[in-house]
Design a protein around this motif. Structure first.
Motif, mmCIF file in Angstrom:
data_model
loop_
_atom_site.group_PDB
_atom_site.id
_atom_site.type_symbol
_atom_site.label_atom_id
_atom_site.label_comp_id
_atom_site.label_asym_id
_atom_site.label_seq_id
_atom_site.Cartn_x
_atom_site.Cartn_y
_atom_site.Cartn_z
ATOM 1 N N THR A 178 17.569 27.388 -43.822
ATOM 2 C CA THR A 178 18.228 28.662 -44.133
ATOM 3 C C THR A 178 19.413 28.974 -43.226
ATOM 4 O O THR A 178 20.059 30.012 -43.393
ATOM 5 N N ILE A 179 19.701 28.093 -42.266
ATOM 6 C CA ILE A 179 20.866 28.313 -41.404
ATOM 7 C C ILE A 179 22.115 28.270 -42.272
ATOM 8 O O ILE A 179 22.270 27.400 -43.127
ATOM 9 N N ARG A 180 23.003 29.205 -42.052
ATOM 10 C CA ARG A 180 24.241 29.292 -42.854
ATOM 11 C C ARG A 180 25.318 28.397 -42.266
ATOM 12 O O ARG A 180 25.425 28.244 -41.055
ATOM 13 N N ASP A 181 26.117 27.836 -43.126
ATOM 14 C CA ASP A 181 27.271 27.050 -42.699
ATOM 15 C C ASP A 181 28.284 28.003 -42.066
ATOM 16 O O ASP A 181 28.490 29.108 -42.575
ATOM 17 N N PRO A 182 28.920 27.616 -40.970
ATOM 18 C CA PRO A 182 29.878 28.503 -40.300
ATOM 19 C C PRO A 182 31.104 28.867 -41.151
ATOM 20 O O PRO A 182 31.693 29.927 -40.953
ATOM 21 N N GLU A 183 31.469 28.018 -42.115
ATOM 22 C CA GLU A 183 32.673 28.256 -42.919
ATOM 23 C C GLU A 183 32.400 28.752 -44.331
ATOM 24 O O GLU A 183 33.232 29.416 -44.927
ATOM 25 N N LYS A 184 31.249 28.370 -44.861
ATOM 26 C CA LYS A 184 30.953 28.653 -46.263
ATOM 27 C C LYS A 184 29.786 29.634 -46.362
ATOM 28 O O LYS A 184 29.018 29.776 -45.421
ATOM 29 N N PRO A 185 29.627 30.271 -47.520
ATOM 30 C CA PRO A 185 28.507 31.207 -47.685
ATOM 31 C C PRO A 185 27.181 30.502 -47.998
ATOM 32 O O PRO A 185 26.195 31.154 -48.271
ATOM 33 N N ASN A 186 27.163 29.185 -47.936
ATOM 34 C CA ASN A 186 25.979 28.401 -48.288
ATOM 35 C C ASN A 186 25.111 28.112 -47.076
ATOM 36 O O ASN A 186 25.570 28.130 -45.941
ATOM 37 N N THR A 187 23.852 27.761 -47.371
ATOM 38 C CA THR A 187 22.956 27.322 -46.302
ATOM 39 C C THR A 187 23.150 25.828 -46.081
ATOM 40 O O THR A 187 23.717 25.129 -46.927
ATOM 41 N N LEU A 188 22.624 25.339 -44.960
ATOM 42 C CA LEU A 188 22.701 23.896 -44.680
ATOM 43 C C LEU A 188 21.909 23.101 -45.716
ATOM 44 O O LEU A 188 22.281 21.984 -46.066
ATOM 45 N N GLU A 189 20.846 23.680 -46.238
ATOM 46 C CA GLU A 189 20.081 23.018 -47.294
ATOM 47 C C GLU A 189 20.912 22.903 -48.567
ATOM 48 O O GLU A 189 20.965 21.833 -49.187
ATOM 49 N N GLU A 190 21.557 23.978 -48.964
ATOM 50 C CA GLU A 190 22.358 23.963 -50.187
ATOM 51 C C GLU A 190 23.487 22.939 -50.119
ATOM 52 O O GLU A 190 23.839 22.317 -51.118
ATOM 53 N N LEU A 191 24.055 22.767 -48.940
ATOM 54 C CA LEU A 191 25.148 21.807 -48.746
ATOM 55 C C LEU A 191 24.643 20.395 -48.465
ATOM 56 O O LEU A 191 25.433 19.471 -48.274
ATOM 57 N N GLU A 192 23.325 20.233 -48.391
ATOM 58 C CA GLU A 192 22.664 18.962 -48.082
ATOM 59 C C GLU A 192 23.069 18.411 -46.709
ATOM 60 O O GLU A 192 23.096 17.197 -46.502
ATOM 61 N N PHE A 222 21.307 15.370 -38.893
ATOM 62 C CA PHE A 222 21.997 16.105 -39.944
ATOM 63 C C PHE A 222 23.263 15.383 -40.377
ATOM 64 O O PHE A 222 23.805 14.556 -39.650
ATOM 65 N N THR A 223 23.720 15.700 -41.579
ATOM 66 C CA THR A 223 24.869 15.026 -42.176
ATOM 67 C C THR A 223 25.969 16.039 -42.462
ATOM 68 O O THR A 223 25.810 16.876 -43.358
ATOM 69 N N PRO A 224 27.077 15.981 -41.711
ATOM 70 C CA PRO A 224 28.194 16.897 -41.990
ATOM 71 C C PRO A 224 28.736 16.666 -43.404
ATOM 72 O O PRO A 224 28.583 15.581 -43.965
ATOM 73 N N THR A 225 29.368 17.693 -43.954
ATOM 74 C CA THR A 225 29.865 17.586 -45.331
ATOM 75 C C THR A 225 31.024 16.602 -45.461
ATOM 76 O O THR A 225 31.214 16.003 -46.516
ATOM 77 N N VAL A 226 31.801 16.424 -44.393
ATOM 78 C CA VAL A 226 32.908 15.455 -44.398
ATOM 79 C C VAL A 226 32.927 14.706 -43.068
ATOM 80 O O VAL A 226 32.505 15.243 -42.052
ATOM 81 N N PRO A 227 33.430 13.467 -43.038
ATOM 82 C CA PRO A 227 33.409 12.657 -41.809
ATOM 83 C C PRO A 227 34.248 13.216 -40.657
ATOM 84 O O PRO A 227 34.082 12.790 -39.517
ATOM 85 N N HIS A 228 35.118 14.165 -40.915
ATOM 86 C CA HIS A 228 35.952 14.731 -39.852
ATOM 87 C C HIS A 228 35.664 16.220 -39.654
ATOM 88 O O HIS A 228 36.498 16.960 -39.153
ATOM 89 N N CYS A 229 34.462 16.654 -40.046
ATOM 90 C CA CYS A 229 34.069 18.068 -39.976
ATOM 91 C C CYS A 229 34.278 18.605 -38.553
ATOM 92 O O CYS A 229 33.685 18.121 -37.595
ATOM 93 N N SER A 230 35.128 19.608 -38.441
ATOM 94 C CA SER A 230 35.446 20.170 -37.132
ATOM 95 C C SER A 230 34.329 21.085 -36.617
ATOM 96 O O SER A 230 34.322 21.454 -35.443
ATOM 97 N N LEU A 231 33.383 21.430 -37.475
ATOM 98 C CA LEU A 231 32.320 22.347 -37.073
ATOM 99 C C LEU A 231 30.970 21.653 -36.864
ATOM 100 O O LEU A 231 29.946 22.321 -36.738
ATOM 101 N N ALA A 232 30.969 20.344 -36.813
ATOM 102 C CA ALA A 232 29.719 19.605 -36.641
ATOM 103 C C ALA A 232 29.011 19.974 -35.340
ATOM 104 O O ALA A 232 27.790 20.133 -35.321
ATOM 105 N N THR A 233 29.757 20.159 -34.272
ATOM 106 C CA THR A 233 29.154 20.546 -32.994
ATOM 107 C C THR A 233 28.530 21.927 -33.109
ATOM 108 O O THR A 233 27.419 22.163 -32.616
#
Length: 160
Positions: free
Chosen positions: A46-60, A83-94
């Motif tokens: 249920t943790i929310r993505d920092p940029e999107k209104p989705n949860t980490l589960e919804e974004l896989e 965990f798997t970031p949505t893109v290989p250069h995701c600036s918010l992975a940390t």
């Protein structure tokens, strides 16, 4: 009569196995680890993505299979998250790793050691990020930053 005896014997061995009182009770251990892993997953999904209104589960970004729990001893467990970031250069992975750590440190009801990693091969700087999110001093320093702390709080806030 022999058939009834065999059925009774099978039923009794099954009850003993499920209760952990037989030699096969050792097989119960993986089930306990699976239950703990699901408990961890329920907290992080249920943790929310920092940029999107989705949860980490919804974004896989997190899935049930990304959580592993191992017993260290009777009371302590090692929790490993990949965990798997949505893109290989995701600036918010940390930041996502920080959110995972904060949520689990606050909410896990059992004693644990926590290791969080980016899934191998899914980010361009995974090694550096893995070091950052598993370094207690860096995590503590990050949480002292008021704006960063506010973002983390918003991401880990439970939905209503």
């Amino acid at each position: 009569m022999e058939r009834v005896s065999g059925l009774l014997s099978w039923t009794l061995s099954r009850v003993l196995w499920l209760s952990g009182l037989s030699e096969r009770g050792a097989a119960r251990q993986p089930r306990i680890m699976e239950e703990k892993a699901l408990e961890v997953y329920d907290l992080i999904r249920t943790i929310r993505d920092p940029e999107k209104p989705n949860t980490l589960e919804e974004l896989e970004v997190v899935t049930e299979s990304c959580v592993e729990v191992q017993e260290i001893n009777e009371e302590d467990y090692l929790v490993i998250i990949r965990f798997t970031p949505t893109v290989p250069h995701c600036s918010l992975a940390t930041l996502i790793g920080l959110c995972l750590r904060v949520k689990l440190q606050r909410c896990l009801p059992f004693k644990h050691k926590l290791e969080i990693y980016i899934s191998e091969g899914t980010h361009s700087t995974e090694e550096d990020i893995n070091k950052q999110i598993n370094d207690k001093e860096r995590v503590a320093a990050a949480m002292e930053n008021p704006s960063l702390r506010e973002i983390v709080e918003q991401c880990v806030l439970e939905p209503d």
